[in-house]
Design a protein around this motif. Sequence first.
Motif, PDB file in Angstrom:
ATOM      1  N   GLU A 208       1.693 121.345   5.792  1.00 52.68           N
ATOM      2  CA  GLU A 208       0.810 121.877   4.763  1.00 52.68           C
ATOM      3  C   GLU A 208       0.861 121.069   3.477  1.00 52.68           C
ATOM      4  N   LEU A 209       1.944 120.344   3.264  1.00 50.13           N
ATOM      5  CA  LEU A 209       2.095 119.569   2.039  1.00 50.13           C
ATOM      6  C   LEU A 209       1.683 118.119   2.259  1.00 50.13           C
ATOM      7  N   THR A 210       1.074 117.540   1.236  1.00 52.12           N
ATOM      8  CA  THR A 210       0.763 116.123   1.215  1.00 52.12           C
ATOM      9  C   THR A 210       1.453 115.536  -0.003  1.00 52.12           C
ATOM     10  N   SER A 211       2.062 114.378   0.137  1.00 55.60           N
ATOM     11  CA  SER A 211       2.794 113.800  -0.990  1.00 55.60           C
ATOM     12  C   SER A 211       2.649 112.288  -1.020  1.00 55.60           C
ATOM     13  N   PHE A 212       2.459 111.754  -2.232  1.00 56.85           N
ATOM     14  CA  PHE A 212       2.351 110.321  -2.445  1.00 56.85           C
ATOM     15  C   PHE A 212       3.090 109.948  -3.726  1.00 56.85           C
ATOM     16  N   VAL A 213       3.550 108.716  -3.806  1.00 52.71           N
ATOM     17  CA  VAL A 213       3.931 108.125  -5.080  1.00 52.71           C
ATOM     18  C   VAL A 213       2.720 107.356  -5.578  1.00 52.71           C
ATOM     19  N   LEU A 214       2.317 107.622  -6.816  1.00 55.88           N
ATOM     20  CA  LEU A 214       1.164 106.959  -7.410  1.00 55.88           C
ATOM     21  C   LEU A 214       1.650 105.955  -8.449  1.00 55.88           C
ATOM     22  N   ASN A 215       1.193 104.729  -8.326  1.00 54.73           N
ATOM     23  CA  ASN A 215       1.489 103.685  -9.302  1.00 54.73           C
ATOM     24  C   ASN A 215       0.251 103.471 -10.159  1.00 54.73           C
ATOM     25  N   LEU A 216       0.302 103.946 -11.398  1.00 49.85           N
ATOM     26  CA  LEU A 216      -0.859 103.883 -12.287  1.00 49.85           C
ATOM     27  C   LEU A 216      -0.770 102.650 -13.175  1.00 49.85           C
ATOM     28  N   PRO A 217      -1.815 101.841 -13.209  1.00 51.25           N
ATOM     29  CA  PRO A 217      -1.810 100.685 -14.108  1.00 51.25           C
ATOM     30  C   PRO A 217      -2.004 101.137 -15.553  1.00 51.25           C
ATOM     31  N   PRO A 218      -1.705 100.284 -16.515  1.00 52.72           N
ATOM     32  CA  PRO A 218      -1.949 100.631 -17.914  1.00 52.72           C
ATOM     33  C   PRO A 218      -3.415 100.985 -18.155  1.00 52.72           C
ATOM     34  N   HIS A 219      -3.635 101.943 -19.027  1.00 49.91           N
ATOM     35  CA  HIS A 219      -4.979 102.343 -19.470  1.00 49.91           C
ATOM     36  C   HIS A 219      -5.848 102.859 -18.324  1.00 49.91           C
ATOM     37  N   TYR A 220      -5.227 103.528 -17.379  1.00 48.80           N
ATOM     38  CA  TYR A 220      -5.969 104.136 -16.268  1.00 48.80           C
ATOM     39  C   TYR A 220      -6.289 105.598 -16.579  1.00 48.80           C
ATOM     40  N   SER A 221      -7.468 106.039 -16.203  1.00 51.58           N
ATOM     41  CA  SER A 221      -7.857 107.444 -16.326  1.00 51.58           C
ATOM     42  C   SER A 221      -8.421 107.929 -15.007  1.00 51.58           C
ATOM     43  N   SER A 222      -7.993 109.093 -14.567  1.00 55.63           N
ATOM     44  CA  SER A 222      -8.496 109.673 -13.322  1.00 55.63           C
ATOM     45  C   SER A 222      -9.740 110.497 -13.599  1.00 55.63           C
ATOM     46  N   GLU A 223     -10.329 111.006 -12.543  1.00 59.52           N
ATOM     47  CA  GLU A 223     -11.405 111.974 -12.679  1.00 59.52           C
ATOM     48  C   GLU A 223     -10.853 113.307 -13.177  1.00 59.52           C
ATOM     49  N   THR A 224     -11.737 114.164 -13.645  1.00 64.31           N
ATOM     50  CA  THR A 224     -11.407 115.571 -13.866  1.00 64.31           C
ATOM     51  C   THR A 224     -11.968 116.334 -12.682  1.00 64.31           C
ATOM     52  N   VAL A 225     -11.099 117.084 -11.974  1.00 62.78           N
ATOM     53  CA  VAL A 225     -11.516 117.737 -10.741  1.00 62.78           C
ATOM     54  C   VAL A 225     -11.039 119.178 -10.689  1.00 62.78           C
ATOM     55  N   GLN A 226     -11.626 119.935  -9.788  1.00 61.58           N
ATOM     56  CA  GLN A 226     -11.204 121.289  -9.437  1.00 61.58           C
ATOM     57  C   GLN A 226     -11.228 121.397  -7.921  1.00 61.58           C
ATOM     58  N   HIS A 227     -10.250 122.085  -7.359  1.00 64.69           N
ATOM     59  CA  HIS A 227     -10.202 122.263  -5.916  1.00 64.69           C
ATOM     60  C   HIS A 227      -9.246 123.396  -5.594  1.00 64.69           C
ATOM     61  N   CYS A 228      -9.225 123.830  -4.370  1.00 61.59           N
ATOM     62  CA  CYS A 228      -8.311 124.894  -3.964  1.00 61.59           C
ATOM     63  C   CYS A 228      -6.923 124.320  -3.724  1.00 61.59           C
ATOM     64  N   GLY A 229      -5.921 125.193  -3.743  1.00 66.05           N
ATOM     65  CA  GLY A 229      -4.556 124.765  -3.501  1.00 66.05           C
ATOM     66  C   GLY A 229      -3.786 124.613  -4.801  1.00 66.05           C
TER      67      GLY A 229
END
Length: 222
Positions: free
Chosen positions: A109-130
Motif C-alpha cells: 500500500e505504501l510507495t516510497s522514493f528518495v527525491l533529489n531536488l535541484p536548486p530553484h526547483y518548484s513542484s506542482e500544487t496538487v490534491q489527491h486521495c491518500g
Amino acid sequence: MSNKPAGVSFTLGPRIRKRRQMMSMTLQDLSNACGVSVSYLSQVERDNAVPTLGTLAEIAAALCVSIDYFVATPRQSDSVTRASQRSRFSVAGNSVIYEQVGAGFPGHELTSFVLNLPPHYSSETVQHCGEEIVFVLEGEIQQVVDGQSFLLRAGDSIHYLGQQPHSYSNSTDRPARLLWTGKMLHPVTPSIHPSHAIPDAKGDPDENPAVAPAGAANASAR
C-alpha cells in the motif's frame, strides 16, 4: 557543462496512453476517474507536461496499476534496497532524480522514493486521495500545505492528507534530498471522491515556475 540529470530518462506519456487504450478508456473517462482535467491529461500523454508523483498516483490508480507500472523501475525479489544499488531514474522533462525505496510486492500500500531536488526547483500544487510523509534528508525545502508554508531543514518532516492542496520547492542554491512516502487510495472514482477535481495545468512546471494555482499547476510528491 550539461545540467541534464543523471539516471535513466524515459517518455512517460506514451505508457499512460497505451494503458488507457488497453482499458478502452477515453481521455474523458480517465479524467472522470482520477480528477485530472482532460486538457492536462492530453498534455501528459503528449509529453508536454510532467505530472508529480501525487498526480501520477491518481492516474495510475484510475488505470488500476501502481506508479511502478509507468516508471518501470526493476522489481526486486525482496524488500531490501541497498544504497549503492538503488534504482535511479528521471522522467523526461523533469529535473528531479528519483531513487526507488519501496518494494513492489503484491498487496503493498505504501510507495516510497528518495527525491533529489535541484536548486530553484518548484513542484506542482496538487490534491489527491491518500496521505504523504516528507522527511528532509539534506538541504532545505519550502513545503506548502493548504495555504500554509513551512520551512523544513535536514531532519524535519511533515505528514499531511493528500486532499489538502500541497507543493514544495527548493529556493536555495544547493540541492535538497527528500524521503517521500505516500499511501494512495485506489481505485479512485468520482462517486468515492466526489470533490477532488483538479483544475487545468499551464505547462511543464520546470518551464513555467510562476504558475501555481491549486490543482495540477506548477509548484509535489511530488
